[in-house]
Every structure is written in structure tokens, then in C-alpha cells.
Scaffold this motif. Sequence first.
Motif, PDB file in Angstrom:
ATOM      1  N   VAL A   1      14.119 -10.802  11.495  1.00 53.46           N
ATOM      2  CA  VAL A   1      12.764 -10.711  12.019  1.00 53.46           C
ATOM      3  C   VAL A   1      11.775 -10.816  10.868  1.00 53.46           C
ATOM      4  CG1 VAL A   1      11.110  -9.241  13.243  1.00 53.46           C
ATOM      5  CG2 VAL A   1      13.506  -9.320  13.972  1.00 53.46           C
ATOM      6  N   ALA A   2      10.737 -11.627  11.054  1.00 51.87           N
ATOM      7  CA  ALA A   2       9.717 -11.827  10.023  1.00 51.87           C
ATOM      8  C   ALA A   2       8.527 -10.919  10.270  1.00 51.87           C
ATOM      9  CB  ALA A   2       9.262 -13.291  10.012  1.00 51.87           C
ATOM     10  N   ALA A   3       7.775 -10.663   9.196  1.00 46.36           N
ATOM     11  CA  ALA A   3       6.575  -9.829   9.292  1.00 46.36           C
ATOM     12  C   ALA A   3       5.395 -10.663   9.764  1.00 46.36           C
ATOM     13  CB  ALA A   3       6.267  -9.207   7.930  1.00 46.36           C
ATOM     14  N   ASP A   4       4.582 -10.074  10.646  1.00 51.07           N
ATOM     15  CA  ASP A   4       3.359 -10.746  11.063  1.00 51.07           C
ATOM     16  C   ASP A   4       2.277 -10.589   9.995  1.00 51.07           C
ATOM     17  OD1 ASP A   4       1.881 -12.222  13.064  1.00 51.07           O
ATOM     18  OD2 ASP A   4       0.698 -10.408  13.347  1.00 51.07           O
ATOM     19  N   GLY A   5       2.405  -9.564   9.161  1.00 50.42           N
ATOM     20  CA  GLY A   5       1.447  -9.349   8.083  1.00 50.42           C
ATOM     21  C   GLY A   5       0.369  -8.367   8.473  1.00 50.42           C
ATOM     22  N   THR A   6      -0.168  -7.678   7.461  1.00 51.31           N
ATOM     23  CA  THR A   6      -1.227  -6.706   7.708  1.00 51.31           C
ATOM     24  C   THR A   6      -2.604  -7.296   7.478  1.00 51.31           C
ATOM     25  OG1 THR A   6      -1.044  -5.946   5.417  1.00 51.31           O
ATOM     26  CG2 THR A   6       0.258  -4.779   7.084  1.00 51.31           C
ATOM     27  N   GLY A   7      -2.657  -8.496   6.905  1.00 53.55           N
ATOM     28  CA  GLY A   7      -3.938  -9.148   6.661  1.00 53.55           C
ATOM     29  C   GLY A   7      -4.223 -10.180   7.728  1.00 53.55           C
ATOM     30  N   ARG A   8      -5.000 -11.179   7.354  1.00 52.95           N
ATOM     31  CA  ARG A   8      -5.404 -12.210   8.301  1.00 52.95           C
ATOM     32  C   ARG A   8      -4.292 -13.206   8.575  1.00 52.95           C
ATOM     33  NH1 ARG A   8      -9.845 -14.488  10.555  1.00 52.95           N
ATOM     34  NH2 ARG A   8      -9.899 -16.770  10.737  1.00 52.95           N
ATOM     35  N   ASN A   9      -3.346 -13.349   7.634  1.00 52.34           N
ATOM     36  CA  ASN A   9      -2.267 -14.329   7.777  1.00 52.34           C
ATOM     37  C   ASN A   9      -0.921 -13.696   7.481  1.00 52.34           C
ATOM     38  OD1 ASN A   9      -4.770 -16.115   6.396  1.00 52.34           O
ATOM     39  ND2 ASN A   9      -3.815 -17.022   8.188  1.00 52.34           N
ATOM     40  N   SER A  10       0.127 -14.313   7.995  1.00 56.70           N
ATOM     41  CA  SER A  10       1.470 -13.816   7.731  1.00 56.70           C
ATOM     42  C   SER A  10       1.846 -14.098   6.286  1.00 56.70           C
ATOM     43  CB  SER A  10       2.477 -14.498   8.665  1.00 56.70           C
ATOM     44  OG  SER A  10       2.724 -15.836   8.241  1.00 56.70           O
TER      45      SER A  10
ATOM     46  N   VAL B   1      -9.477  -8.234  -9.173  1.00 57.93           N
ATOM     47  CA  VAL B   1      -9.440  -9.694  -9.210  1.00 57.93           C
ATOM     48  C   VAL B   1      -9.528 -10.210  -7.785  1.00 57.93           C
ATOM     49  CG1 VAL B   1      -8.169  -9.865 -11.385  1.00 57.93           C
ATOM     50  CG2 VAL B   1      -6.899  -9.709  -9.220  1.00 57.93           C
ATOM     51  N   ASP B   2      -9.935 -11.454  -7.640  1.00 59.57           N
ATOM     52  CA  ASP B   2     -10.158 -12.017  -6.312  1.00 59.57           C
ATOM     53  C   ASP B   2      -8.878 -12.608  -5.746  1.00 59.57           C
ATOM     54  OD1 ASP B   2     -11.386 -12.745  -4.005  1.00 59.57           O
ATOM     55  OD2 ASP B   2     -12.643 -14.312  -4.864  1.00 59.57           O
ATOM     56  N   SER B   3      -7.898 -11.755  -5.561  1.00 60.22           N
ATOM     57  CA  SER B   3      -6.627 -12.125  -4.941  1.00 60.22           C
ATOM     58  C   SER B   3      -6.234 -10.974  -4.032  1.00 60.22           C
ATOM     59  CB  SER B   3      -5.542 -12.365  -5.995  1.00 60.22           C
ATOM     60  OG  SER B   3      -5.906 -13.405  -6.868  1.00 60.22           O
ATOM     61  N   LYS B   4      -5.496 -11.284  -2.975  1.00 59.13           N
ATOM     62  CA  LYS B   4      -5.118 -10.226  -2.049  1.00 59.13           C
ATOM     63  C   LYS B   4      -3.691 -10.411  -1.571  1.00 59.13           C
ATOM     64  CE  LYS B   4      -6.822 -12.432   2.191  1.00 59.13           C
ATOM     65  NZ  LYS B   4      -7.688 -12.270   3.380  1.00 59.13           N
ATOM     66  N   VAL B   5      -3.101  -9.310  -1.168  1.00 58.67           N
ATOM     67  CA  VAL B   5      -1.777  -9.294  -0.550  1.00 58.67           C
ATOM     68  C   VAL B   5      -1.922  -8.469   0.716  1.00 58.67           C
ATOM     69  CG1 VAL B   5       0.620  -8.579  -0.750  1.00 58.67           C
ATOM     70  CG2 VAL B   5      -0.563  -9.536  -2.737  1.00 58.67           C
ATOM     71  N   GLY B   6      -1.722  -9.107   1.855  1.00 54.50           N
ATOM     72  CA  GLY B   6      -1.982  -8.417   3.105  1.00 54.50           C
ATOM     73  C   GLY B   6      -3.465  -8.094   3.197  1.00 54.50           C
ATOM     74  N   GLY B   7      -3.790  -6.870   3.543  1.00 56.19           N
ATOM     75  CA  GLY B   7      -5.187  -6.468   3.635  1.00 56.19           C
ATOM     76  C   GLY B   7      -5.713  -5.810   2.381  1.00 56.19           C
ATOM     77  N   ARG B   8      -4.923  -5.825   1.319  1.00 51.83           N
ATOM     78  CA  ARG B   8      -5.329  -5.145   0.090  1.00 51.83           C
ATOM     79  C   ARG B   8      -5.637  -6.137  -1.026  1.00 51.83           C
ATOM     80  NH1 ARG B   8      -4.209   0.427   0.088  1.00 51.83           N
ATOM     81  NH2 ARG B   8      -3.168   1.099   2.004  1.00 51.83           N
ATOM     82  N   ARG B   9      -6.535  -5.738  -1.906  1.00 53.39           N
ATOM     83  CA  ARG B   9      -6.895  -6.541  -3.057  1.00 53.39           C
ATOM     84  C   ARG B   9      -6.066  -6.119  -4.260  1.00 53.39           C
ATOM     85  NH1 ARG B   9      -9.779 -11.240  -2.073  1.00 53.39           N
ATOM     86  NH2 ARG B   9     -10.963 -10.902  -0.170  1.00 53.39           N
ATOM     87  N   VAL B  10      -6.001  -7.029  -5.223  1.00 54.32           N
ATOM     88  CA  VAL B  10      -5.165  -6.815  -6.408  1.00 54.32           C
ATOM     89  C   VAL B  10      -6.028  -6.351  -7.573  1.00 54.32           C
ATOM     90  CG1 VAL B  10      -3.602  -7.935  -8.050  1.00 54.32           C
ATOM     91  CG2 VAL B  10      -3.534  -8.571  -5.625  1.00 54.32           C
ATOM     92  N   LEU B  11      -5.488  -5.426  -8.376  1.00 56.07           N
ATOM     93  CA  LEU B  11      -6.097  -5.021  -9.632  1.00 56.07           C
ATOM     94  C   LEU B  11      -5.102  -5.281 -10.755  1.00 56.07           C
ATOM     95  CD1 LEU B  11      -6.855  -2.506  -7.397  1.00 56.07           C
ATOM     96  CD2 LEU B  11      -8.541  -2.134  -9.212  1.00 56.07           C
ATOM     97  N   LYS B  12      -5.609  -5.550 -11.938  1.00 52.74           N
ATOM     98  CA  LYS B  12      -4.767  -5.891 -13.084  1.00 52.74           C
ATOM     99  C   LYS B  12      -5.137  -5.026 -14.284  1.00 52.74           C
ATOM    100  CE  LYS B  12      -2.435  -9.229 -13.199  1.00 52.74           C
ATOM    101  NZ  LYS B  12      -1.001  -9.452 -12.882  1.00 52.74           N
ATOM    102  N   GLY B  13      -4.195  -4.905 -15.211  1.00 51.57           N
ATOM    103  CA  GLY B  13      -4.486  -4.361 -16.531  1.00 51.57           C
ATOM    104  C   GLY B  13      -4.012  -2.960 -16.806  1.00 51.57           C
ATOM    105  N   GLY B  14      -3.959  -2.090 -15.816  1.00 52.88           N
ATOM    106  CA  GLY B  14      -3.587  -0.712 -16.084  1.00 52.88           C
ATOM    107  C   GLY B  14      -4.703   0.040 -16.789  1.00 52.88           C
ATOM    108  N   SER B  15      -4.926   1.295 -16.450  1.00 54.26           N
ATOM    109  CA  SER B  15      -6.042   2.042 -17.027  1.00 54.26           C
ATOM    110  C   SER B  15      -5.590   2.997 -18.110  1.00 54.26           C
ATOM    111  CB  SER B  15      -6.778   2.821 -15.929  1.00 54.26           C
ATOM    112  OG  SER B  15      -6.135   4.067 -15.677  1.00 54.26           O
TER     113      SER B  15
END
Length: 611
Positions: A187-196, A549-563
Amino acid sequence: MAAIRSILLSLALLAAAAAHCAETRIALVIGNSDYSSGPLPNPANDAKLIGDELTALGFDVIARRNADQTAMKRAIQEFGARLEKAGPDSVGLFYYAGHGIQLSGRNYLIPTTARIEREGDVEIEAVSADWVIEQMRYARNRLNIVILDACRNNPFTRSMRSVDHGLATMDAPAGILIAYSTAPGSVAADGTGRNSPYTEALTHAIRDLHEPVEQVFKHVRVGVMNVTSGKQVPWESSSLTGDFYFAAPSKIAPETAGALAAAAVPATSKPESGGFSTWVSGLFTPGPAEAPAVKPQAHAPAQTQAKPAVAVVAQAPALATGAPLMAGTRAVPLLQSLGIEVAGIDATHNYPQSAIRQLIDTTPRRVTLGSTAEQIHSAFTLCRQYSAACQLSWYGDEGVRTVTLNPFELDPTPVSVHAFRQFADATGYKTQAERSGFAYAVVDGSLKQVNGGSWRNAVKAHAVADDYSVVAVSFQDALAYCRSMEKRLPTEDEWEYVARGPKRQVFPWGDNVDPVATATSAPPRVTDGPAEGIGGHYKGLSGNVWQWVDSKVGGRRVLKGGSWLETNPANKRGATRRYELPGRADEDSGFRCAKSVRAWPDAELWLAQAG
């Protein structure tokens, strides 16, 4: 002879590109979401996304969304007729997203109005996937692709003993590739964002990868496995007998071969060939040999495609007497390291340095990012040195990916408190935290809402200095600031390319963990830390603030670098990802901006290092 070989190779690539442009491409794209029983949020969106991308790639697209059985059957009939009319050299593609089931080893696609309560209803209410295969077989065209993102868990199987989960494998007749969004029976995921997850990965792959179709789907599989932590594994069954590229394998101007042959100068002595790996490594160590970066030209749209590399060489001015030359043995590895096509350049000849410079300035770069399996395991090993709770799966989303980047410029430092205050005062802008009345911070070892916390008081944890990196800003806040500066947020690929360079260093300064081996309690200034990124021209890429950064996975946005608050250096590597909701404001989340430019800002640096 070398010049002749160059011409022949260029002509061969030209032929491949010409074939890509000449073939007739017809696609049927169906996405069903509005089911009365078991509605799905994404399939209609998926179909729109895929349809638009296929249109951009030269397909004549028949689009149907939320189709009933009659509409689906008639669309399949129209697709078959148009494919047959297009002739034997045409390419057909069928894409379906929505509910699908298998019964007695056969796959059925479910219309939105289907009323299926028992097994006997399936044949009457659904649409057999075999009908699509038969239409393709009858058209007798050279190549066909069937893509089924139809393995979502659905309500039609609950009362049927003979109906299995997922889809069944289908025999692929000669000249057909069948792609499934997940393995047969799964079974495949429908996804939590706008697209699978599958459609997102597929869209990027067909647009960005200038590779044979089999390789494209291999990249899709890796991408989906990374996003789903291995829970979803796309599958293909292929009987293709010819080659197919969604995006042309090369973009070579017709005048290229002659121009290169005319500009090439046979080497009068053996060119210097050693030291290439040394100067690539040197790009991460600033020194007196570095020339200043090229001043970017005016803004260019983010999606603007620069001219193909060889077309730029073709337009290079005639070679002037005494003009500086670059040995082909230097030019070829230099361009290859930057991901620039070198098919038309002969390593046994010398070339005008100005022409090579122009290539580096304006040509899109095909780069590899992410982490290999070995690098992922090394990250896990590093993590375990600091915490026994570490899991290998934490880094499973970092798999290797290959992308094409257009020229851009990344800000050298994160945005400071001073710069953000100027923006807020000038525009009256209120951040998400200011509007909601709280931000998030770690208090007594737990992440909690801090009432009244914002960037102005750095979430009430410490005094705020003008040269500190601004924090407690959401993705929307960062986007608003960058737009006010006539800039934008970088994509994850752009950020990571600058941070890790062509050799994909572990950290923005190299592979040495020492600069981030220990966490600090003091908030960072924008200029804190070692020289980082390509040429050492950047600060604060790692261990400063998490950066949107302007990238997303599902409904969440990505952050880079570590604080600076991260206690584990494995979370401060260049490939590390963190996911957050776009409205979230944390005590250690900041950003830096980027902008599209006409010329890469590092061209002078590369040429100086190449010698």
C-alpha cells in the motif's frame, strides 16, 4: 583527428536531442479524489502536477480529474485512437492516481462514482487496467509507459475475501514499461501534503534528469524510499526495446562542433595535468590565491534556463593573438567537476580562457547532493558517539540525488537581528510569534511554548545584540523578509551545494568535526565560526542557526545547518535535514536569502584555482 572526433560526438548527441524533439508524445492523465466512500485529498492534485509537467516536456495531454466510469472509458478510447493515428514512432503515457484494487490477479481502477459492495461489483463498476494495455498494443507504436499511483489503502476491499491489498504485477508486452508507486501487494502513502510522495519524486525526476527512462524511475524509487524511510518501494516492470528520455539527453547547438574545432588550438607542449584534486580541495580553504567573486548581474527568474554550455562556446569571440589559453586537460576536469557538459571539448587541445570562463559563468550545473550509504552510516556512527539513542533511520532521508542548478547567489551570512529590525520597522511587519503571542524554546529540558517570546527578545532567553543571527522566525516570516529585499529563500539543493561544494564535504569547512564537536551556550553572531562553503566565502552555515529553505516534504518545510543548541555534531552536517511546520517559530530557527543571477558568483574562484 581530434577535431573530427569532437564533431562526430557532438553530432551524435545532436541526433539524440533531435529525436526527442521530433517524436509525437501523447499522454492520458487521470486523477480521482472525490469518492463518496473513502475520498482522497491528493490524486486530483497529482494529476494536475503531472499533466502540467508532461505538457512542458512536449506531451499532448488528455486530462481527466474526478472521472466517473463513462468518462474514464471514453478517455481511454480517445487516448488509444490518438496514439494509433500518431503512427508507429509515437510515445504513449498513461498516468492514474486514485483508488485501485486487484481481484483474481487483475488490476482495476476505481471511478469516483463506483458503488462496490461485493466482489461481483468490481467488473461492473470499475475500469480494468488491462484496457489501457490493449489500447497501446493495438496502436502498435514504438514505446509506451503506464504509471499507476493507485495502491492507496481503500475502503472497497474490507468485505471482499478475494481482493488483496495493493496492485498485482502485470505482464508488460514488448515496448511497454509499467511503473507502480509501490511494490506489488503493498500500500502506498497518499501523503500529508498537496501531493503524494511518489508523484512529487516523479515530477522532479522527469523534469530534472536527462537520463534514460529506466534510470529516471530508479531515481524515483530512491527518492520515495528516502522520504518514507523505506516503507514505500516503487516498482517497475519493463519490456522496453528502445530508448526514451523525458528530458532530452543533451542540448547542443548545431553550430557547436564547428565553433569548437575552430577555437581549439593544438597543444605545442604537454599540458600540466597534475594537482586537480588538490585545487578542488583548496576551494574550502581561503587563501591569498583566491580572486574576489564575480559581481552578479541583474536578477533573473528562478526558473530561467541559461544557454547550453556548448552554445556559449560557439558564441565566444574569435581567438585574438596572444589571448590566454587553457589546456584541455585542465578545462575538461574543471567543467566536469562543476557538472557542465564537455562532449564538445577535446582534452588534447587548448581553448580560449575567455570561452571557458563564459561556460562557468552561465551554464546550469548538474550536481550530486545527499549522502551515500557509507556517508549515512558514518553519520550514524558519529551520532552514537554522543548519544546511545541514535538510530540509523534518522538519516535515511539523505539519499543521493542529482539535480540541475541554474546560477544563483547565496547570502554570505544568516540574516542578523539588525537587518530584520530594519525590515520590521520599515514595513510594520509582525512575525508569526508576535501575532500568536508565543514561540517555542527548550525550558528545563523540554520544548515548550514561551508566552511573549519572539525575535525581539530571542524568546526571552538572553539579551539580543544587533549582530546576532535573528531567530524565532517562521518560514513565512523568512519568505516575507527575502521578498522585501527582492530576493528569495534558497532551495535545499542550492543551500547544500554551496555548503558542501562539488566534493560533498561532510561539513561546510571539510570533514573535520572539531569546530562543532561541542555545543555552546552563547547565541551566535552572524560572523561566528570558521570560513565555510565554496571558497570559504560564507559564515554560519553549520552550528549557527537552523536555516529555512524553500523545500518541503509532505506538509512540512525543510531547515538546514543545525543550530548552536544542537549537542550532537551529526545534526550539523551539510546533508542534515530538519522538518517543521511553516508557521512554527523556534528559538534557534533563522535563515539567509538567495537570488537568481545571470552569472555564477564563483567563476573567478574556479579559474584561479585551476591555474
